[in-house]
Design an enzyme around this catalytic site. Structure first.
Site, PDB file in Angstrom:
ATOM      1  N   VAL A   1       2.579  -6.025  -9.712  1.00 50.83           N
ATOM      2  CA  VAL A   1       2.636  -5.977  -8.247  1.00 50.83           C
ATOM      3  C   VAL A   1       2.741  -4.522  -7.779  1.00 50.83           C
ATOM      4  CG1 VAL A   1       5.156  -6.030  -7.931  1.00 50.83           C
ATOM      5  CG2 VAL A   1       3.677  -7.142  -6.250  1.00 50.83           C
ATOM      6  N   SER A   2       3.132  -3.633  -8.691  1.00 51.78           N
ATOM      7  CA  SER A   2       3.398  -2.241  -8.326  1.00 51.78           C
ATOM      8  C   SER A   2       2.211  -1.341  -8.655  1.00 51.78           C
ATOM      9  CB  SER A   2       4.645  -1.761  -9.086  1.00 51.78           C
ATOM     10  OG  SER A   2       4.651  -0.349  -9.208  1.00 51.78           O
ATOM     11  N   PRO A   3       1.606  -0.743  -7.611  1.00 53.52           N
ATOM     12  CA  PRO A   3       0.442   0.103  -7.850  1.00 53.52           C
ATOM     13  C   PRO A   3       0.801   1.412  -8.577  1.00 53.52           C
ATOM     14  CG  PRO A   3       1.090   0.212  -5.540  1.00 53.52           C
ATOM     15  CD  PRO A   3       1.955  -0.831  -6.178  1.00 53.52           C
TER      16      PRO A   3
ATOM     17  N   SER B   1       2.949   1.674 -10.762  1.00 51.51           N
ATOM     18  CA  SER B   1       3.063   1.302 -12.177  1.00 51.51           C
ATOM     19  C   SER B   1       1.701   1.361 -12.850  1.00 51.51           C
ATOM     20  CB  SER B   1       3.641  -0.102 -12.337  1.00 51.51           C
ATOM     21  OG  SER B   1       4.979  -0.150 -11.907  1.00 51.51           O
TER      22      SER B   1
END
Lengths: 226, 225
Positions: free
Chosen positions: B16-18, B20
């Site tokens: 969900v984390s860009p 990341s």
């Protein structure tokens, strides 16, 4: 190669913020290397936080712990002598930086050639030597170390409580908020296509990309690695 | 300077984390360059946030606006084809990533050699082509794009609902929290005396310093990439 108009880079800063010190020193170091017109804009971070509904990172406990390590590592990377504040809530929140930023605003209005050096001395007091930056003596000491002469120090200190100074600080803070700022440091790069806001001391590769300049790490004059 | 041991580097991430995704790709690219043993640890970011009392940056409106520009600039810098999500609250919060992370955890257990590929395909869906990552069909397509065998895919799709996989994801998330994580990506460098935690995709110069390696920017091997 014909000289082109330097890119205006506005640097919104508050000495309460250590990451802002890193960014400040780097921008000062890059003045001979980048075709930029660096404009120093003292503002009040507390005011920005209030207006935007943002909170200092230390309000999340694990962020606060992490920040201690992150600051020390960054200090080594940027070559700046940081000493962690022993009583951060008292120093950063209760005492804060309003008087310091008013003093710097007054200097910016009346003796702007000293703005850079006095800012640096105030950063050194709070973030390197663990000294006060709210009392009259503290502000005058910093100015003295920055080689301001007595009469200029007196003038700027007296005028820091003028309406003109208060308004200037408010206005500069609002400008930053209008640019979309929510913290410090806030860097605004004015390109032909428009202005771009950057937050933090960790966006130099992107700032360089936008300005079509080369990022050589925190010490552009050394043959250092990124 | 011969160092015989590879330094263990754990990457705790959630698709969900860009940011990341940026961190993930950079670390994968540096595998041939740095003497490190990169261990991919899928976590549930929602769980980390809850435990740490943290909130996603977009909860401060001006941070949310800034993030859109910051993501696109970083995407260009890292060479990743990111596309902003049109309905971030719905995609990232209402739909979220729990099923995707459970699926990745199942893959980590069954077919760990595919964890990198499957993670990448899921990132591409949510953060590049704007596609769903919660439906079973979506997970199947991502795994297939990562060249997983159909039989293995079906096994992982079943396994993801087992309690031991759910527990594994919880454990991984708890491990991250114990290291001091409050968000993603969280990178742990196991060097010298103790594990050192780094947050974000913008600490590579410092991570390199800790590893006694050189950071040559996000594309160390432009020719290979």
């Amino acid at each position: 190669m014909a000289a082109t108009t330097p890119t205006k880079v506005e640097f919104y800063f508050d000495v309460v913020s250590p990451y802002t010190w890193f960014c400040f020193e780097v921008l000062c170091r890059y003045r001979p290397y980048w075709n930029m017109d660096l404009v120093l804009r003292p503002f009040f971070l507390g005011g920005v936080m209030k207006t935007t509904g943002n909170k200092p990172p230390m309000t999340v406990a694990s962020k606060g712990f992490y920040m201690q390590k992150d600051l020390i590592r960054n200090a080594a990377y940027f070559g700046i002598d940081i000493k962690l504040i022993e009583d951060p809530y008292n120093v950063l929140v209760q005492k804060g930086s309003l008087r310091a930023m008013k003093f710097l605003t007054s200097i910016n209005l009346h003796c702007p050639m000293y703005l850079e050096n006095v800012s640096r001395e105030l950063w050194r007091r709070i973030w390197s030597k663990g000294e006060d930056i709210t009392e009259e003596n503290s502000l005058k000491e910093a100015a003295k170390t920055a080689q301001m002469n007595e009469s200029d120090i007196e003038k700027c200190f007296k005028k820091m409580d003028d309406t003109e100074t208060k308004e200037a600080l408010k206005r500069t803070t609002q400008e930053a908020v209008d640019y979309g700022a929510f913290g410090a440091p806030t860097v605004v790069v004015h390109t032909k296509e428009g202005q771009e806001m950057f937050f933090g001391s960790d966006r130099f590769p992107l700032i360089a990309q936008l300005m079509k300049e080369v990022w050589k790490g925190p010490f552009p004059d050394k043959n250092s690695k990124l | 300077m011969a160092a015989l041991m590879r330094t263990k580097v754990e990457l705790f991430y959630d698709v969900v984390s860009p940011y990341s995704w940026f961190g993930f790709e950079a670390l994968c690219r540096y595998r041939p360059h740095w003497k490190m043993d990169l261990i991919l640890r899928p976590v549930f970011l929602g769980g980390i946030m809850k435990e740490a009392g943290n909130r996603p940056p977009m909860m401060v409106p001006s941070k949310g606006l800034y993030m859109q520009k910051d993501l696109l600039r970083n995407a260009a810098y890292f060479g990743i084809p990111l596309k902003l999500i049109e309905d971030p609250f719905h995609v990232m919060i209402e739909k979220g990533s729990l099923r995707a992370q459970r699926f990745i955890t199942a893959v980590a257990h069954e077919r760990p050699e595919y964890i990198e590929g499957v993670s990448r395909e899921l990132w591409k869906r949510i953060w590049s082509t704007g596609e769903d990552i919660v439906e079973t069909e979506s997970l199947h397509i991502a795994a297939k794009a990562a060249n997983m065998e159909d039989s293995d895919i079906l096994k992982c799709l079943k396994l993801m609902n087992d309690s031991n996989i759910k527990q594994a994801l919880i454990k991984s998330t708890e491990d991250a929290i114990e290291y001091g994580a409050f968000g993603a990506p969280t990178v742990i460098v196991h060097s010298k005396d103790q594990p050192e935690m780094f947050f974000g995709s913008d600490r590579f110069p410092l991570i390199a310093q800790m590893l006694n390696e050189e950071w040559k920017g996000p594309l160390p091997d432009p020719i290979k990439n």
